[in-house]
Design a protein around this motif. Structure first.
Motif: not given
Length: 70
Positions: A27-50
């Motif tokens: 992170t910008p404050d120089a601490t390691c944090r767990p990833q919140v998602c798989t890098p470059n993963a794509v998910e559909c949210l609904d018919e119009r948004r990903v």
């Protein structure tokens, strides 16, 4: 393990993602944090948004579907 941050002139947890364990990012404050998602993963949210995970796994980025994705 700490690394030397030459800009801050102090020891910190990380200065780049490679200083963190697998599945974490620096992170910008120089601490390691767990990833919140798989890098470059794509998910559909609904018919119009990903959402796409950024390259570091630090955040989701939402957007409208392109014409060919709908």
């Amino acid at each position: 393990m700490l690394v030397c941050d030459t800009v801050r002139a102090q020891c910190v947890e990380c200065v780049a993602d490679v200083d963190c364990a697998m599945g974490q990012y620096c992170t910008p404050d120089a601490t390691c944090r767990p990833q919140v998602c798989t890098p470059n993963a794509v998910e559909c949210l609904d018919e119009r948004r990903v959402r796409t995970c950024d390259a570091r796994g630090s955040a989701w980025v939402e957007r409208a579907c392109a014409a060919r994705e709908a």
